[in-house]
Design a protein around this motif. Structure first.
Motif, PDB file in Angstrom:
ATOM      1  N   LYS A 207       0.772  -1.233   0.017  1.00  0.00           N
ATOM      2  CA  LYS A 207      -0.057  -0.013  -0.065  1.00  0.00           C
ATOM      3  C   LYS A 207       0.975   1.400   0.025  1.00  0.00           C
ATOM      4  O   LYS A 207       1.883   1.480   0.845  1.00  0.00           O
ATOM      5  CB  LYS A 207      -0.973  -0.050   1.443  1.00  0.00           C
ATOM      6  CG  LYS A 207      -1.863   1.236   1.434  1.00  0.00           C
ATOM      7  CD  LYS A 207      -2.663   1.057   2.476  1.00  0.00           C
ATOM      8  CE  LYS A 207      -3.721   1.962   2.485  1.00  0.00           C
ATOM      9  NZ  LYS A 207      -4.602   2.249   3.714  1.00  0.00           N
ATOM     10  N   GLY A 208       0.685   2.163  -0.841  1.00  0.00           N
ATOM     11  CA  GLY A 208       1.357   3.406  -0.998  1.00  0.00           C
ATOM     12  C   GLY A 208       2.501   3.678  -2.126  1.00  0.00           C
ATOM     13  O   GLY A 208       3.090   4.444  -2.334  1.00  0.00           O
ATOM     14  N   MET A 209       2.573   2.378  -2.495  1.00  0.00           N
ATOM     15  CA  MET A 209       3.544   1.987  -3.765  1.00  0.00           C
ATOM     16  C   MET A 209       3.031   2.421  -5.059  1.00  0.00           C
ATOM     17  O   MET A 209       1.810   1.895  -5.431  1.00  0.00           O
ATOM     18  CB  MET A 209       4.138   0.878  -3.542  1.00  0.00           C
ATOM     19  CG  MET A 209       5.037   0.471  -2.439  1.00  0.00           C
ATOM     20  SD  MET A 209       5.880  -1.080  -2.639  1.00  0.00           S
ATOM     21  CE  MET A 209       6.405  -1.412  -0.784  1.00  0.00           C
ATOM     22  N   ALA A 210       3.637   3.151  -5.993  1.00  0.00           N
ATOM     23  CA  ALA A 210       3.447   2.930  -7.341  1.00  0.00           C
ATOM     24  C   ALA A 210       3.348   1.590  -7.712  1.00  0.00           C
ATOM     25  O   ALA A 210       4.028   0.667  -7.307  1.00  0.00           O
ATOM     26  CB  ALA A 210       4.445   3.868  -8.274  1.00  0.00           C
ATOM     27  N   LYS A 211       2.793   1.522  -9.005  1.00  0.00           N
ATOM     28  CA  LYS A 211       2.357   0.117  -9.597  1.00  0.00           C
ATOM     29  C   LYS A 211       3.858  -0.569  -9.738  1.00  0.00           C
ATOM     30  O   LYS A 211       3.945  -1.836  -9.498  1.00  0.00           O
ATOM     31  CB  LYS A 211       1.545   0.061 -10.934  1.00  0.00           C
ATOM     32  CG  LYS A 211       1.106  -1.097 -11.451  1.00  0.00           C
ATOM     33  CD  LYS A 211       0.226  -0.866 -12.765  1.00  0.00           C
ATOM     34  CE  LYS A 211      -0.232  -2.344 -13.091  1.00  0.00           C
ATOM     35  NZ  LYS A 211      -1.051  -2.239 -14.521  1.00  0.00           N
ATOM     36  N   ASP A 212       4.612   0.133 -10.503  1.00  0.00           N
ATOM     37  CA  ASP A 212       5.766  -0.719 -10.960  1.00  0.00           C
ATOM     38  C   ASP A 212       6.746  -1.079  -9.712  1.00  0.00           C
ATOM     39  O   ASP A 212       7.390  -2.240  -9.436  1.00  0.00           O
ATOM     40  CB  ASP A 212       6.648   0.128 -11.693  1.00  0.00           C
ATOM     41  CG  ASP A 212       7.307   1.399 -11.144  1.00  0.00           C
ATOM     42  OD1 ASP A 212       6.332   1.921 -10.550  1.00  0.00           O
ATOM     43  OD2 ASP A 212       8.622   1.854 -11.217  1.00  0.00           O
ATOM     44  N   GLN A 213       6.647  -0.171  -8.603  1.00  0.00           N
ATOM     45  CA  GLN A 213       7.346  -0.263  -7.319  1.00  0.00           C
ATOM     46  C   GLN A 213       6.752  -1.653  -6.411  1.00  0.00           C
ATOM     47  O   GLN A 213       7.302  -2.396  -5.966  1.00  0.00           O
ATOM     48  CB  GLN A 213       7.210   0.958  -6.519  1.00  0.00           C
ATOM     49  CG  GLN A 213       7.941   1.951  -6.912  1.00  0.00           C
ATOM     50  CD  GLN A 213       7.777   3.323  -6.379  1.00  0.00           C
ATOM     51  OE1 GLN A 213       6.770   3.423  -5.615  1.00  0.00           O
ATOM     52  NE2 GLN A 213       8.834   4.179  -6.609  1.00  0.00           N
ATOM     53  N   ALA A 214       5.408  -1.673  -6.543  1.00  0.00           N
ATOM     54  CA  ALA A 214       4.521  -2.546  -5.851  1.00  0.00           C
ATOM     55  C   ALA A 214       5.068  -4.090  -6.539  1.00  0.00           C
ATOM     56  O   ALA A 214       4.946  -5.092  -5.697  1.00  0.00           O
ATOM     57  CB  ALA A 214       3.134  -2.454  -5.899  1.00  0.00           C
ATOM     58  N   LYS A 215       5.024  -4.108  -8.030  1.00  0.00           N
ATOM     59  CA  LYS A 215       5.592  -5.235  -8.399  1.00  0.00           C
ATOM     60  C   LYS A 215       6.882  -5.693  -8.133  1.00  0.00           C
ATOM     61  O   LYS A 215       7.245  -7.028  -7.741  1.00  0.00           O
ATOM     62  CB  LYS A 215       5.593  -5.272  -9.910  1.00  0.00           C
ATOM     63  CG  LYS A 215       5.808  -6.328 -10.754  1.00  0.00           C
ATOM     64  CD  LYS A 215       5.721  -6.341 -12.172  1.00  0.00           C
ATOM     65  CE  LYS A 215       5.869  -7.489 -13.053  1.00  0.00           C
ATOM     66  NZ  LYS A 215       7.092  -8.338 -12.398  1.00  0.00           N
TER      67      LYS A 215
END
Length: 304
Positions: A207-215
């Motif tokens: 939660k709170g991460m951008a999509k690429d960071q979350a991946k």
């Protein structure tokens, strides 16, 4: 539960350990909850009052065997041990009848006695038993008379059974013997350090991460199954992009803890807790005990 490791931190090379599922496996030495008592070198287990006092004394002796304590007995123990453990234990059994209503089979199939064809609510006679054990213990440092450990350890077991049923509680003697044995061994957990291997689950919330960071973060979580060092290095590289993220701070805290870098782990767990990770508080408490455990181990090493 005991734990030991050392410290200094280069995050890219924090961890080289075994992990299973999304957990990090860690080995270290936790300081005893009662550190002052744990720094005694020798202990004499003296008389424990009560009918089961002798059994409790033996259980404490067995619990402390294999620790760093020199256990001493007899007159030599009383005269030379650094600490003396005394106390008392009281046991009790209270058994009383009562009645309750429950459904029972009152008619079975004549051709199949295992099959019930009619049930009724009936009143049945039952008994309730309460077994209690309470130990009061204290450990005195002989050189100055200081009480370094004082504790009350209660145990209560309630059981009940009714007529017409096969279930019966264990015999009173067996219940008391198990309680005495467990109370004795619990003293070890109070006053002796614990060296163990344990597994802590990584924090997986992105939660709170951008999509690429979350991946990337999720891929690193999966990577812990086969390459903990790589996962830790990856989280360290991701951290500047998502500063003060609770999951990254916590997981890097696990990496530091696994590497024996307890002061760094403590800093990261505090950061995780401030960012909203409830696991951070527990991690910080563990890191504090690990730091203390390492300090106490160094003291004991100087004795040798």
């Amino acid at each position: 539960m005991n734990k030991r490791i050392l410290g200094g931190i280069a995050v890219a090379g924090l961890c080289a350990g075994i992990a299973h599922a999304e957990v990090l496996e860690i080995r270290g030495e936790l300081a005893a909850p009662n550190r002052e008592a744990s720094l005694l070198r020798s202990v004499a287990i003296e008389r424990i009052e009560g009918q089961d006092g002798e059994a409790l004394a033996r259980a404490i002796e067995q619990g402390l065997s294999g620790t760093h304590f020199d256990l001493m007995g007899g007159r030599a123990g009383r005269n030379n041990a650094e600490g003396a453990l005394t106390g008392g234990v009281a046991t009790g059994v209270d058994e009383s009848p009562y009645r309750r209503r429950e459904k029972r089979c009152v008619e079975k199939d004549s051709a199949n006695q295992k099959k019930c064809v009619r049930e009724e609510e009936v009143e049945v006679r039952c008994r309730r038993r309460i077994v209690s054990v309470k130990a009061d213990l204290r450990l005195v440092r002989n050189r100055d008379g200081r009480i370094v450990y004082s504790v009350t350890k209660p145990f209560t077991q309630e059981s009940s059974w009714c007529e017409g049923r096969e279930e019966r509680p264990a015999p009173v003697e067996e219940v008391i013997a198990d309680a005495i044995r467990n109370l004795g061994y619990s003293v070890r957990g109070d006053i002796a350090p614990t060296l163990s291997t344990y597994s802590i689950r990584v924090r997986e919330s992105d939660k709170g991460m951008a999509k690429d960071q979350a991946k990337r973060f999720k891929d690193l979580v999966k990577l812990t199954k086969r390459d903990v060092r790589g996962a830790c290095a990856g989280w360290a590289a991701l951290a500047p992009e998502v500063p003060n993220h609770p999951s990254i701070s916590f997981d890097l805290g696990l990496c530091a803890e696994q590497a024996g870098q307890y002061e760094k782990a403590l800093e990261l767990y505090h950061a995780a807790a401030r960012a909203g990770a409830s696991e951070g508080r527990e991690g910080a408490d563990r890191a504090i005990r690990l730091i203390a455990g390492r300090e106490d181990a160094a003291i004991r090493a100087r004795w040798r």
